[in-house]
Design a protein around this motif. Structure first.
Motif, PDB file in Angstrom:
ATOM      1  N   SER A  12       0.776  -1.363   0.067  1.00 42.64           N
ATOM      2  CA  SER A  12      -0.381  -0.109   0.141  1.00 42.64           C
ATOM      3  C   SER A  12       1.233   1.275  -0.101  1.00 42.64           C
ATOM      4  O   SER A  12       0.750   2.430  -0.678  1.00 42.64           O
ATOM      5  N   GLN A 103      -6.701   6.153   3.646  1.00 41.82           N
ATOM      6  CA  GLN A 103      -7.547   5.081   2.336  1.00 41.82           C
ATOM      7  C   GLN A 103      -7.820   5.439   1.401  1.00 41.82           C
ATOM      8  O   GLN A 103      -9.140   5.254   0.607  1.00 41.82           O
ATOM      9  N   GLY A 107      -7.817   3.780  -2.332  1.00 40.49           N
ATOM     10  CA  GLY A 107      -8.873   3.237  -2.197  1.00 40.49           C
ATOM     11  C   GLY A 107      -9.172   1.818  -1.827  1.00 40.49           C
ATOM     12  O   GLY A 107      -9.173   1.741  -0.300  1.00 40.49           O
ATOM     13  N   LYS A 108      -9.818   1.919  -2.877  1.00 36.58           N
ATOM     14  CA  LYS A 108     -10.685  -0.210  -2.182  1.00 36.58           C
ATOM     15  C   LYS A 108      -9.577  -1.222  -2.110  1.00 36.58           C
ATOM     16  O   LYS A 108     -10.267  -1.750  -1.293  1.00 36.58           O
ATOM     17  N   THR A 111      -8.132  -2.560   2.380  1.00 35.27           N
ATOM     18  CA  THR A 111      -8.786  -2.863   2.829  1.00 35.27           C
ATOM     19  C   THR A 111      -9.434  -3.883   4.559  1.00 35.27           C
ATOM     20  O   THR A 111      -7.705  -2.875   5.111  1.00 35.27           O
TER      21      THR A 111
END
Length: 143
Positions: A12, A103, A107-108, A111
């Motif tokens: 990430s 976040q 984005g998606k 998790t």
């Protein structure tokens, strides 16, 4: 942290780091929304502070899983933040702003597992930065 958590943080972070200028701006805007009392602690131009933030996070991510490396990151921060009388509530606000920024940036792909991994990484860092808090409070009370 587990190897899987470290991998989630690193993957990430690879998505966030190229967006660091925008992400830093988002982070500070969110931080000051969460705790406006923190704004006076920062210079009007946040570009230097933003660079320090991302340098620190980059060092944190690089140090994950390495023995003793967290102290290398946390030690100087602990000393500098003690001068600002940083409180546990400040660390909570920073953590919340960080999670929100991650976040928004990832984005998606951010998790539930990735969020939990980042929470653990930040918890380790903030805990290491506050390790001397109890001793400092006791010394101040003894004076």
């Amino acid at each position: 942290m587990s190897p899987q958590q470290i991998e989630l943080v690193r993957l990430s972070w690879q998505q966030v780091f190229p967006l660091r200028e925008t992400a830093a701006q988002m982070f500070y805007e969110r931080l000051f929304e969460l705790d406006p009392s923190l704004r006076p602690l920062f210079k009007a131009d946040l570009s230097q502070q933003a660079a320090k933030l991302f340098d620190t996070l980059n060092a944190l991510v690089a140090s994950l899983g390495e023995n003793g490396a967290l102290e290398t990151v946390a030690g100087p921060l602990r000393r500098s933040h003690a001068g600002f009388a940083a409180t546990p509530a400040h660390y909570e606000a920073v953590g919340a702003a960080l999670m929100w920024t991650l976040q928004a940036s990832v984005g998606k792909a951010f998790t539930t597992s990735t969020r939990a991994a980042w929470r653990e990484a930040y918890a380790q860092l903030s805990s290491a930065m506050q390790v001397d808090r109890g001793a400092a409070a006791a010394a101040a009370a003894a004076r």
